[in-house]
Write an enzyme that holds these catalytic residues in place. Structure first.
Site, PDB file in Angstrom:
ATOM      1  N   ASP A  53     -20.717  -0.805 -35.932  1.00  0.00           N
ATOM      2  CA  ASP A  53     -20.973  -2.176 -35.491  1.00  0.00           C
ATOM      3  C   ASP A  53     -20.146  -2.551 -34.263  1.00  0.00           C
ATOM      4  OD1 ASP A  53     -22.830  -2.874 -37.382  1.00  0.00           O
ATOM      5  OD2 ASP A  53     -21.319  -3.473 -38.843  1.00  0.00           O
ATOM      6  N   LYS A  75     -24.708  -5.647 -32.187  1.00  0.00           N
ATOM      7  CA  LYS A  75     -25.341  -6.621 -31.312  1.00  0.00           C
ATOM      8  C   LYS A  75     -24.434  -6.811 -30.112  1.00  0.00           C
ATOM      9  CE  LYS A  75     -27.266 -11.281 -31.509  1.00  0.00           C
ATOM     10  NZ  LYS A  75     -27.555 -12.411 -32.399  1.00  0.00           N
ATOM     11  N   GLY A 107     -14.457  -4.777 -41.842  1.00  0.00           N
ATOM     12  CA  GLY A 107     -14.032  -5.454 -43.070  1.00  0.00           C
ATOM     13  C   GLY A 107     -14.420  -4.689 -44.314  1.00  0.00           C
ATOM     14  N   THR A 136     -10.860  -6.878 -46.293  1.00  0.00           N
ATOM     15  CA  THR A 136     -11.637  -7.936 -45.669  1.00  0.00           C
ATOM     16  C   THR A 136     -10.750  -8.738 -44.707  1.00  0.00           C
ATOM     17  OG1 THR A 136     -13.240  -9.686 -46.121  1.00  0.00           O
ATOM     18  CG2 THR A 136     -11.248  -9.656 -47.500  1.00  0.00           C
ATOM     19  N   ALA A 137     -11.390  -9.333 -43.701  1.00  0.00           N
ATOM     20  CA  ALA A 137     -10.645 -10.002 -42.636  1.00  0.00           C
ATOM     21  C   ALA A 137      -9.717 -11.098 -43.165  1.00  0.00           C
ATOM     22  CB  ALA A 137     -11.623 -10.591 -41.624  1.00  0.00           C
ATOM     23  N   MET A 188     -16.586 -16.010 -39.566  1.00  0.00           N
ATOM     24  CA  MET A 188     -17.510 -16.244 -38.441  1.00  0.00           C
ATOM     25  C   MET A 188     -17.507 -17.716 -38.065  1.00  0.00           C
ATOM     26  SD  MET A 188     -20.499 -13.789 -40.041  1.00  0.00           S
ATOM     27  CE  MET A 188     -19.875 -13.709 -41.723  1.00  0.00           C
TER      28      MET A 188
END
Lengths: 270, 270
Positions: A53, A75, A107, A136-137, A188
């Protein structure tokens, strides 16, 4: 590294009855290479192919088996995103050629990582699949802050939620999550500051309610901001907080509706 | 390994102006040694002393620097538990002798790990302290289940809560957390099955609501149970689910109050 290959070419890789490969859905953790697990490192060093990613750091990719193919399936800003379906198809097609494919995700694959969709695609194709958990973040960001996600006597539960939602979905009601004893980590969250301020002030939270923001936890550009909800968008802008960022909230006592209305007017007015 | 030393002897270790050591609060992850991070492994292999909990696996301790002292500061069944204050004092006292002390904690130090209390004790004594995040048990358990903690279109947030609470505190209202779109992972949940069933059935959830239980995620004794809330205590007993275990719930549609009353009566009646 291959960028955006011709997907129709994937059909070439699907033998009718070929050797069976396997798929590892691997959590890379928050970014720093030394926050990889030993298990993740082992599969990166022995696999045949890595699909990764946008948030995967270059120093993590440097640890990959030099003989393995690395393919970016994220992306890019301003470019087409890989649809999830295309990633699933590519992953399965490569495993069907007998390869051990690592799907490397920022993550933890089980937290906002769509591991279940990719696992289902593998199982539907009869491909063996494992999930290797990652940090995880929010855990990394809490470590940076030195502020626990749960804290005896203050918060006995923590909610991981997203600051954004799919188009057409109702925006997440963060104020409703902020019950006494609850911490919230918003993933996010870079674009939600305005909405979040409005929502919390309207719900009666005080304008000076403390908010912590950690951007790029554990990465080279890591940044920490101690802000107040009433000034959050301006403070995030001034601190140049950029994606990815996590916003931490902890439920305090509520102020009255009347105080809230005044705080909202004054904060929005400037 | 030293078990329960005489705490009053700790005073011997505190020089008036000694060399300054440091403290690393380290997440060991869920249990399996290869779910340690590279960063955690590095400090384990270079530190002078490790203070560890009951849930730390022997295979993790085998990775510790052979010259480092290892001390158990957890709670043995039937024996005295180390009070948190005593752990803080020991940790600080050893660092004040110039040692690099690792406080090794199961899972992630920031999630039900009391990292903030230990960090505060270190800072109050002027000792440098870092937190090294670890994989929390819910991530490992979700990987085992192959069921994500969040899932597009089904759950866009996950709550980590405890099944138990301090004496005198109100029991956690799990039913209230189970809003549509929410997954809940209950930590330390082995003894809560009875309460949980009663609470959820009373709140109107169906007796056949699916519940997943993962015990000892990633450890040798790992066990998975797919249960129904109406039969959870019996099913956990039959499956010999033991501590530590995580119970996963995902909010479904609610049934009516009337259906709930019938389900509760029938489930409790056996």
């Amino acid at each position: 590294m291959t960028l955006l290959p011709n997907l129709s070419a994937l059909d070439l890789f699907v033998p009718a009855e070929g050797p069976q490969g396997r798929i590892s859905l691997v959590g890379a953790g928050p970014g720093a290479a030394d926050l990889l697990t030993l298990r993740a490192l082992r599969v990166l060093q022995t696999c045949d192919m890595v699909l990764f990613d946008r948030l995967i750091e270059p120093e993590v990719l440097e640890l990959v088996n030099p003989k393995a193919e690395q393919m970016f399936v994220g992306k890019e800003v301003g470019a087409c995103a890989w649809p999830q379906e295309a990633i699933n198809q590519l992953m399965v097609a490569m495993a069907q050629t007998g390869k051990h494919v690592v799907r490397l995700k920022s993550g933890d694959p089980s937290i906002f990582g769509r591991a279940d969709e990719e696992r289902a695609a593998a199982l539907a194709a009869g491909i063996a699949v494992e999930i290797i958990p990652g940090i995880t973040a929010a855990s990394a960001a809490a470590a940076t802050l030195g502020q626990s996600l749960t804290s005896r006597g203050l918060s006995d539960r923590v909610v991981f939620a997203t600051g954004t939602c799919r188009e057409g979905d109702t925006a997440p009601d963060i104020a409703a999550l902020l019950q006494p004893g609850t911490s919230v980590a918003l993933y996010m969250a870079t674009r939600t500051a305005e909405d979040l301020r409005r929502q919390l002030l309207e719900a009666g939270f005080a304008a000076d309610m403390a908010v912590q923001v950690v951007a790029s936890a554990s990465k080279p550009g890591e940044a920490v901001l101690h802000a107040q909800i009433g000034h959050l968008p301006e403070q995030m802008h001034a601190a140049k907080i950029s994606h990815p960022a996590i916003i931490f909230l902890r439920a305090p006592k509520k102020v009255s509706r009347e105080t809230a209305a005044v705080a909202l007017t004054s904060a929005v007015a400037g």
